[in-house]
Write an enzyme that holds these catalytic residues in place. Structure first.
Site, PDB file in Angstrom:
ATOM      1  N   SER A 145      -2.864  -2.857   7.228  1.00  0.00           N
ATOM      2  CA  SER A 145      -2.137  -3.947   6.580  1.00  0.00           C
ATOM      3  C   SER A 145      -1.725  -4.937   7.662  1.00  0.00           C
ATOM      4  O   SER A 145      -1.622  -4.559   8.841  1.00  0.00           O
ATOM      5  CB  SER A 145      -0.877  -3.393   5.903  1.00  0.00           C
ATOM      6  OG  SER A 145       0.013  -4.444   5.580  1.00  0.00           O
ATOM      7  N   TYR A 158       6.606   2.179   5.338  1.00  0.00           N
ATOM      8  CA  TYR A 158       5.262   1.585   5.187  1.00  0.00           C
ATOM      9  C   TYR A 158       4.796   0.986   6.514  1.00  0.00           C
ATOM     10  O   TYR A 158       3.679   1.242   6.972  1.00  0.00           O
ATOM     11  CB  TYR A 158       5.312   0.513   4.092  1.00  0.00           C
ATOM     12  CG  TYR A 158       3.978  -0.118   3.759  1.00  0.00           C
ATOM     13  CD1 TYR A 158       3.049   0.552   2.981  1.00  0.00           C
ATOM     14  CD2 TYR A 158       3.647  -1.405   4.210  1.00  0.00           C
ATOM     15  CE1 TYR A 158       1.822  -0.031   2.660  1.00  0.00           C
ATOM     16  CE2 TYR A 158       2.445  -1.994   3.888  1.00  0.00           C
ATOM     17  CZ  TYR A 158       1.529  -1.302   3.110  1.00  0.00           C
ATOM     18  OH  TYR A 158       0.315  -1.881   2.798  1.00  0.00           O
TER      19      TYR A 158
HETATM   20  N1  LIG Z   1      -2.703  -5.294  -2.087  1.00  0.00           N
HETATM   21  C1  LIG Z   1      -2.224  -5.732  -0.928  1.00  0.00           C
HETATM   22  O1  LIG Z   1      -1.668  -6.831  -0.849  1.00  0.00           O
HETATM   23  C2  LIG Z   1      -2.378  -4.920   0.330  1.00  0.00           C
HETATM   24  C3  LIG Z   1      -2.018  -5.523   1.530  1.00  0.00           C
HETATM   25  C4  LIG Z   1      -2.133  -4.801   2.713  1.00  0.00           C
HETATM   26  C5  LIG Z   1      -2.624  -3.503   2.689  1.00  0.00           C
HETATM   27  N2  LIG Z   1      -2.984  -2.938   1.489  1.00  0.00           N
HETATM   28  C6  LIG Z   1      -3.490  -1.571   1.549  1.00  0.00           C
HETATM   29  O2  LIG Z   1      -4.704  -1.474   0.839  1.00  0.00           O
HETATM   30  C7  LIG Z   1      -4.831  -0.170   0.282  1.00  0.00           C
HETATM   31  C8  LIG Z   1      -5.138  -0.283  -1.192  1.00  0.00           C
HETATM   32  O3  LIG Z   1      -4.090  -0.981  -1.805  1.00  0.00           O
HETATM   33  P1  LIG Z   1      -4.185  -1.636  -3.257  1.00  0.00           P
HETATM   34  O4  LIG Z   1      -3.480  -2.927  -3.191  1.00  0.00           O
HETATM   35  O5  LIG Z   1      -5.568  -1.596  -3.787  1.00  0.00           O
HETATM   36  O6  LIG Z   1      -3.217  -0.618  -4.016  1.00  0.00           O
HETATM   37  P2  LIG Z   1      -3.320   0.088  -5.421  1.00  0.00           P
HETATM   38  O7  LIG Z   1      -1.986   0.703  -5.666  1.00  0.00           O
HETATM   39  O8  LIG Z   1      -3.898  -0.835  -6.426  1.00  0.00           O
HETATM   40  O9  LIG Z   1      -4.394   1.232  -5.122  1.00  0.00           O
HETATM   41  C9  LIG Z   1      -4.104   2.311  -4.284  1.00  0.00           C
HETATM   42  C10 LIG Z   1      -4.940   3.465  -4.739  1.00  0.00           C
HETATM   43  O10 LIG Z   1      -4.646   4.604  -3.931  1.00  0.00           O
HETATM   44  C11 LIG Z   1      -4.497   5.714  -4.789  1.00  0.00           C
HETATM   45  N3  LIG Z   1      -3.657   6.725  -4.154  1.00  0.00           N
HETATM   46  C12 LIG Z   1      -2.347   6.640  -3.857  1.00  0.00           C
HETATM   47  N4  LIG Z   1      -1.918   7.792  -3.327  1.00  0.00           N
HETATM   48  C13 LIG Z   1      -2.988   8.622  -3.275  1.00  0.00           C
HETATM   49  C14 LIG Z   1      -3.167   9.955  -2.844  1.00  0.00           C
HETATM   50  N5  LIG Z   1      -2.162  10.662  -2.340  1.00  0.00           N
HETATM   51  N6  LIG Z   1      -4.406  10.493  -2.942  1.00  0.00           N
HETATM   52  C15 LIG Z   1      -5.433   9.792  -3.455  1.00  0.00           C
HETATM   53  N7  LIG Z   1      -5.316   8.534  -3.905  1.00  0.00           N
HETATM   54  C16 LIG Z   1      -4.096   7.957  -3.810  1.00  0.00           C
HETATM   55  C17 LIG Z   1      -3.850   5.152  -6.040  1.00  0.00           C
HETATM   56  O11 LIG Z   1      -4.013   6.022  -7.136  1.00  0.00           O
HETATM   57  C18 LIG Z   1      -4.629   3.855  -6.182  1.00  0.00           C
HETATM   58  O12 LIG Z   1      -5.856   4.064  -6.856  1.00  0.00           O
HETATM   59  C19 LIG Z   1      -3.523   0.566   0.607  1.00  0.00           C
HETATM   60  O13 LIG Z   1      -3.699   1.369   1.758  1.00  0.00           O
HETATM   61  C20 LIG Z   1      -2.556  -0.561   0.891  1.00  0.00           C
HETATM   62  O14 LIG Z   1      -1.506  -0.187   1.762  1.00  0.00           O
HETATM   63  C21 LIG Z   1      -2.867  -3.612   0.313  1.00  0.00           C
END
Ligand SMILES: NC(=O)c1ccc[n+]([C@@H]2O[C@H](COP(=O)([O-])OP(=O)(O)OC[C@H]3O[C@@H](n4cnc5c(N)ncnc54)[C@H](O)[C@@H]3O)[C@@H](O)[C@H]2O)c1
Length: 257
Positions: A145, A158
């Protein structure tokens, strides 16, 4: 494009959001895909499998909680058995909790750290053991991130987890290079996924976020997936140990108001 012909990719947390986009993009570029979620297979995974198979690729879903070492190790081993090999590991699953620092419980801390850092650490370890035992190289991409670099008040656990991913990647790139295993981080900024539902539904919050983004929009999951596909591909064979930002300019943004 078939740049991943005869390659198998596992994307953790891939039933929605960035993970689902990565799975679809890697499949579009020729990879067979292992999807993962911590809940049982549901209609989202069924639909993704249909989409991937519609592209002429193979797809399977494996349920596993990546926050548990035994589960994430089994996930890697089951992924290998599913299509007989594993070439690309995308550690995408991640969670966040919004709390004032003084209110964070041990349970909150463990939930975030186990999913975002410990699971990634031991998932990579299982993948490396597989690569070593079969004398294969491999590619690891960790979904970090912008908060591996910039602060995010009220999200201390986080930021700690993503900061840990930064050093894990730097360290492993050096240790694993002799094994022909590359490790990189992708650092998204604000991406329109379910994790940001509250932000998207709160105009004042959104206005504040957009002030910090030179491109004045949130990113799409597909913007992140395109970078993941590049890093996973042979176009990136000399790329390891770094973080690549996909943030519309957010991280190094500065303006005199
Ligand atoms: N969306 C953003 O703005 C953003 C920004 C920076 C980083 N990220 C990172 O990108 C990644 C994906 O984020 P996203 O926005 O798609 O989030 P999201 O919540 O839409 O998806 C996250 C996925 O991870 C799964 N998950 C959570 N805990 C789990 C576990 N213990 N075992 C297996 N699966 C698990 C959830 O069920 C979900 O499908 C994350 O690591 C997040 O920190 C997202």
């Amino acid at each position: 494009m078939n740049r991943f012909e005869n390659k198998v990719a596992l994307v953790t947390g891939s039933t929605q959001g960035i993970g689902a986009a990565c799975a679809l993009r890697l499949a579009a570029d020729g990879a067979d895909i292992i999807l993962n979620g911590h809940s049982p297979k549901d209609e989202r995974s069924e639909k993704l499998i249909q989409q991937i198979e519609g592209m002429g690729r193979r797809a399977a879903f494996i349920q596993a909680d990546v926050g548990k070492v035994a589960d994430v190790t089994k996930l890697i081993n089951d992924a290998v058995s599913t299509f007989g090999q594993l070439d690309i590991l995308v550690n995408n699953a991640g969670v966040e909790k919004n709390h004032d620092f003084w209110d964070v419980t041990e349970e909150d801390y463990d939930y975030v750290m186990d999913t975002n850092l410990k699971g990634v650490f031991f998932g990579i370890q299982a993948f490396v053991k597989y690569c070593m035992s079969t004398n294969r190289g491999g590619v690891v991409i960790n979904m970090s991130s912008v908060h591996e670099e910039i602060i995010f008040p009220h999200f201390a656990a986080y930021c700690t987890s993503k900061g840990g991913l930064k050093m894990l990647t730097r360290n492993l790139a050096t240790e694993l290079a002799p094994l022909n295993i590359r490790v990189n981080n992708v650092a998204p900024g604000a991406i329109a996924t379910p994790i940001n539902k509250k932000l998207e539904e709160t105009p004042k919050l959104m206005e504040n976020v957009l002030k910090n983004i030179p491109m004045k929009r949130m990113g799409k999951p597909e913007d992140v997936a395109a970078l993941v596909a590049f890093l996973a591909s042979d176009d990136a064979t000399y790329v390891t140990g770094s973080t690549y930002f996909v943030d519309g300019g957010l991280t190094y943004h500065y303006e005199e108001q």
